[in-house]
Motif scaffolding. Structure first.
Motif, PDB file in Angstrom:
ATOM      1  N   UNK A  87      27.266  51.186  42.040  1.00 44.83           N
ATOM      2  CA  UNK A  87      28.273  51.905  43.076  1.00 44.83           C
ATOM      3  C   UNK A  87      29.414  50.647  43.445  1.00 44.83           C
ATOM      4  N   UNK A  88      28.821  49.675  43.235  1.00 49.93           N
ATOM      5  CA  UNK A  88      29.928  48.487  43.689  1.00 49.93           C
ATOM      6  C   UNK A  88      30.817  48.291  42.418  1.00 49.93           C
ATOM      7  N   UNK A  89      30.888  48.896  41.488  1.00 47.89           N
ATOM      8  CA  UNK A  89      31.892  48.743  40.140  1.00 47.89           C
ATOM      9  C   UNK A  89      33.261  48.584  40.707  1.00 47.89           C
ATOM     10  N   UNK A  90      33.744  49.697  41.321  1.00 53.89           N
ATOM     11  CA  UNK A  90      35.327  49.835  41.601  1.00 53.89           C
ATOM     12  C   UNK A  90      35.603  48.576  42.417  1.00 53.89           C
ATOM     13  N   UNK A  91      34.634  48.154  43.765  1.00 52.82           N
ATOM     14  CA  UNK A  91      35.105  47.168  44.632  1.00 52.82           C
ATOM     15  C   UNK A  91      35.140  46.018  43.783  1.00 52.82           C
ATOM     16  N   UNK A  92      34.167  45.654  42.854  1.00 56.78           N
ATOM     17  CA  UNK A  92      33.900  44.355  41.906  1.00 56.78           C
ATOM     18  C   UNK A  92      35.309  44.247  41.184  1.00 56.78           C
ATOM     19  N   UNK A  93      35.489  45.384  40.828  1.00 57.04           N
ATOM     20  CA  UNK A  93      36.893  45.554  39.507  1.00 57.04           C
ATOM     21  C   UNK A  93      38.109  45.228  40.479  1.00 57.04           C
ATOM     22  N   UNK A  94      38.200  45.569  41.614  1.00 60.19           N
ATOM     23  CA  UNK A  94      39.204  45.335  42.583  1.00 60.19           C
ATOM     24  C   UNK A  94      39.478  43.827  42.993  1.00 60.19           C
ATOM     25  N   UNK A  95      38.271  43.304  43.055  1.00 51.05           N
ATOM     26  CA  UNK A  95      38.057  41.713  43.531  1.00 51.05           C
ATOM     27  C   UNK A  95      38.911  41.070  42.012  1.00 51.05           C
ATOM     28  N   UNK A  96      38.231  41.620  41.125  1.00 54.68           N
ATOM     29  CA  UNK A  96      38.755  40.898  39.855  1.00 54.68           C
ATOM     30  C   UNK A  96      40.434  40.920  39.645  1.00 54.68           C
ATOM     31  N   UNK A  97      40.948  42.203  39.899  1.00 55.79           N
ATOM     32  CA  UNK A  97      42.445  42.403  39.953  1.00 55.79           C
ATOM     33  C   UNK A  97      43.009  41.495  41.084  1.00 55.79           C
ATOM     34  N   UNK A  98      42.523  41.027  42.106  1.00 56.17           N
ATOM     35  CA  UNK A  98      43.259  40.433  43.090  1.00 56.17           C
ATOM     36  C   UNK A  98      43.230  39.192  42.641  1.00 56.17           C
ATOM     37  N   UNK A  99      42.254  38.517  41.844  1.00 56.42           N
ATOM     38  CA  UNK A  99      41.943  37.054  41.479  1.00 56.42           C
ATOM     39  C   UNK A  99      43.240  36.972  40.505  1.00 56.42           C
ATOM     40  N   UNK A 100      43.516  38.178  39.675  1.00 60.22           N
ATOM     41  CA  UNK A 100      44.488  38.156  38.539  1.00 60.22           C
ATOM     42  C   UNK A 100      45.870  38.029  39.148  1.00 60.22           C
ATOM     43  N   UNK A 101      45.868  38.784  40.279  1.00 58.63           N
ATOM     44  CA  UNK A 101      47.181  38.733  40.819  1.00 58.63           C
ATOM     45  C   UNK A 101      47.548  37.457  41.557  1.00 58.63           C
ATOM     46  N   UNK A 102      46.432  36.908  42.251  1.00 60.97           N
ATOM     47  CA  UNK A 102      46.756  35.678  42.658  1.00 60.97           C
ATOM     48  C   UNK A 102      46.951  34.544  42.093  1.00 60.97           C
ATOM     49  N   UNK A 103      46.269  34.462  40.849  1.00 61.27           N
ATOM     50  CA  UNK A 103      46.619  33.373  39.987  1.00 61.27           C
ATOM     51  C   UNK A 103      47.951  33.662  39.163  1.00 61.27           C
ATOM     52  N   UNK A 104      48.561  34.768  39.109  1.00 62.32           N
ATOM     53  CA  UNK A 104      49.563  35.145  38.186  1.00 62.32           C
ATOM     54  C   UNK A 104      49.381  34.949  36.874  1.00 62.32           C
TER      55      UNK A 104
END
Length: 246
Positions: A166-183
């Motif tokens: 059930x944490x798949x969506x939340x963990x995926x969003x954390x990964x997307x946040x890191x991608x956006x942060x690092x550009x």
């Protein structure tokens, strides 16, 4: 009366060019015409056939080769030889090959390959055929590799879904946040994915995003100066993206 009928019969036979039945000369003493002798047909082998043009070739193997090709004359044989020479001649210059290059690829390899072809004495037409076949083979190999990688990536992500539940969506969003942060752009993400695989790439950026949310990953130049994160994955991210912003 009987004599008159005989004379009329002789007269009719004379008109029909027939001899009298008694072999005589007929009632009027005229000599019947001679019979025409039948025409004589000459033997089939009475005419002399001229020898074929290639019969004068002394070499038996060469003579049979020419005969098997079905050339009608020396001119046909010479024309075939000229056409063959035109197709099998080696060009004077490497530039004459003009080997095909797939769209978007560098021509450097084709120029090197043209040098190999010229050194080996390969004609232009054959060289271009070989180059086209090689390009097709390489394209098929690349397509197969891309498909295999895509299928492996789907299996990796499917495994993560089971692992994270059930944490798949939340963990995926954390990964997307890191991608956006690092550009990280698409090309950079593709390189990372090729090296790590889709599943591990998602894990990698999830860890970074988690540290960003906890405040344990501080970009260079941030509030804590140049302090290096303790987590190995976060440290790797800091090295890969030194110019990231908060």
């Amino acid at each position: 009366m009987h004599g008159t009928l005989n004379k009329r019969a002789l007269f009719a036979r004379m008109l029909r060019n027939e001899a009298p039945s008694d072999g005589g000369q007929g009632g009027n003493g005229a000599t019947p015409p001679a019979e025409t002798p039948p025409a004589v047909t000459p033997p089939a082998n009475s005419q002399t056939t001229a020898p074929a043009w290639h019969e004068s070739i002394e070499d038996e193997g060469l003579r049979k080769f020419i005969e098997g090709k079905g050339f009608k004359g020396a001119g046909d044989a010479a024309k075939a030889l000229q056409d063959l020479e035109g197709k099998t001649a080696v060009p004077d210059s490497v530039d004459a090959y003009q080997l095909p290059v797939p769209e978007g690829q560098d021509k450097a390899f084709s120029q090197v390959a043209a040098g190999w072809m010229h050194k080996a004495g390969i004609p232009v037409a054959q060289a271009q055929t070989l180059a086209a076949a090689w390009n097709q083979h390489q394209a098929e190999q690349q397509q197969a590799a891309d498909l295999a990688r895509q299928q492996q990536g789907e299996r990796d992500v499917s495994g993560l879904k089971k692992e994270w539940g059930g944490e798949y969506d939340a963990n995926t969003e954390l990964a997307r946040r890191a991608v956006r942060t690092f550009g990280a752009d698409e090309q950079t993400l593709e390189k990372i994915s090729q090296a790590l695989g889709d599943g591990e790439t998602l894990r990698f950026f999830h860890r970074i995003g988690k540290h960003l949310g906890e405040g344990t990953l501080i970009p260079a130049g941030g509030e804590r100066g140049n302090a290096q994160p303790a987590d190995p994955e976060a440290a790797r991210a800091a090295r890969m993206f030194p110019s990231m912003k908060k």
